[in-house]
Design a protein around this motif. Structure first.
Motif, PDB file in Angstrom:
ATOM      1  N   VAL A 172      -9.930 -11.626 -10.434  1.00 41.45           N
ATOM      2  CA  VAL A 172      -9.669 -10.201 -10.615  1.00 41.45           C
ATOM      3  C   VAL A 172      -9.439  -9.558  -9.249  1.00 41.45           C
ATOM      4  O   VAL A 172     -10.267  -9.696  -8.346  1.00 41.45           O
ATOM      5  N   LEU A 207      -5.179 -11.522 -11.646  1.00 43.50           N
ATOM      6  CA  LEU A 207      -4.954 -10.174 -12.168  1.00 43.50           C
ATOM      7  C   LEU A 207      -5.002  -9.173 -11.022  1.00 43.50           C
ATOM      8  O   LEU A 207      -5.966  -9.151 -10.254  1.00 43.50           O
ATOM      9  N   THR A 259       0.043  -8.278 -14.033  1.00 44.51           N
ATOM     10  CA  THR A 259      -0.289  -6.931 -13.583  1.00 44.51           C
ATOM     11  C   THR A 259      -1.235  -6.292 -14.586  1.00 44.51           C
ATOM     12  O   THR A 259      -0.970  -6.281 -15.786  1.00 44.51           O
ATOM     13  N   GLU A 300      -7.616  -4.103 -18.985  1.00 45.27           N
ATOM     14  CA  GLU A 300      -6.440  -4.960 -19.110  1.00 45.27           C
ATOM     15  C   GLU A 300      -6.708  -6.392 -18.682  1.00 45.27           C
ATOM     16  O   GLU A 300      -5.808  -7.097 -18.211  1.00 45.27           O
ATOM     17  N   VAL A 301      -7.924  -6.857 -18.870  1.00 49.50           N
ATOM     18  CA  VAL A 301      -8.265  -8.240 -18.548  1.00 49.50           C
ATOM     19  C   VAL A 301      -7.712  -9.163 -19.637  1.00 49.50           C
ATOM     20  O   VAL A 301      -7.960  -8.941 -20.823  1.00 49.50           O
TER      21      VAL A 301
END
Length: 221
Positions: free
Chosen positions: A45, A66, A90, A96-97
């Protein structure tokens, strides 16, 4: 409070600007040592240009990087061989994982930009049983221990930059670094909040304005 004079601080700042180095990359090998030897799926992340994601791809079957910045994601894709088992998407945590579960989740110098407890809750829910979360974070200095580490890091930082660069000034980056915001949470605040979400999480202050947070999800019977 530093004992260094303004003139010395200006000199150190000039050296830091001429010979910068990546404080986050310093912890990549340390991160790998905390992970299973052959994790199946990994998520990084705040993956930036993908340095850590590519290291994870040497050991994992699948890696997803990500990042919220489309330009940085494009740069990461361009720097990554097509044969590497890593993809860059993106998106912004926690909303938005990409769906898990993951055996490994890493997050380097990104968590202080995100909703803290909501993001840790998201990471917990996306970890597979027995999976490992490793965070390298940024905190607001508040204690004598923080100030002592700062006193060591300030003069040491340009020395390491000079050594790593071998005296060659750094070229201008191809992709500008994204804007960053200062950390607002102290280490005690981070640990207290983390343990509300991740019981037994371990935090340790580190050199160069970083801390580490490690948590392993219990294996389910």
């Amino acid at each position: 409070m530093t004992l260094l004079t303004p003139r010395v601080l200006r000199t150190l700042h000039a050296l830091n600007s001429a010979y910068p180095w990546d404080h986050n990359a310093r912890y990549h090998r340390w991160i790998l040592r905390r992970l299973p030897q052959r994790p199946d799926r990994a998520l990084d992340v705040g993956s930036g240009r993908g340095e850590l994601a590519r290291l994870l791809a040497r050991r994992s079957r699948t890696v997803i990087g990500l990042d919220a910045d489309p330009a940085i994601v494009a740069a990461a894709r361009a720097l990554t061989p097509g044969s590497a088992p890593v993809s860059f998407v993106t998106g912004r945590a926690p909303d938005e994982v990409p769906p898990g579960p993951y055996d490994v989740i890493t997050c380097v110098a990104t968590l202080h930009h995100l909703p803290f407890e909501a993001s840790l809750t998201c990471f917990r829910e996306h970890l597979a049983p027995g999976g490992t979360l490793v965070v390298v974070g940024v905190h607001r200095p508040s204690s004598p221990g923080d100030r002592l580490l700062d006193a060591v890091a300030i003069p040491l930082n340009p020395v390491i930059g000079l050594i790593r660069s071998r005296g060659r000034k750094a070229p201008a980056p191809v992709v500008p670094a994204p804007r960053t915001s200062p950390a607002t949470m102290t280490c005690p605040e981070i640990l207290c909040a983390a343990r509300r979400v991740l019981p037994g999480a371990r935090l340790r202050r580190r050199l160069f304005w970083r801390h580490t947070l490690v948590w392993r999800r219990p294996a389910e019977s």
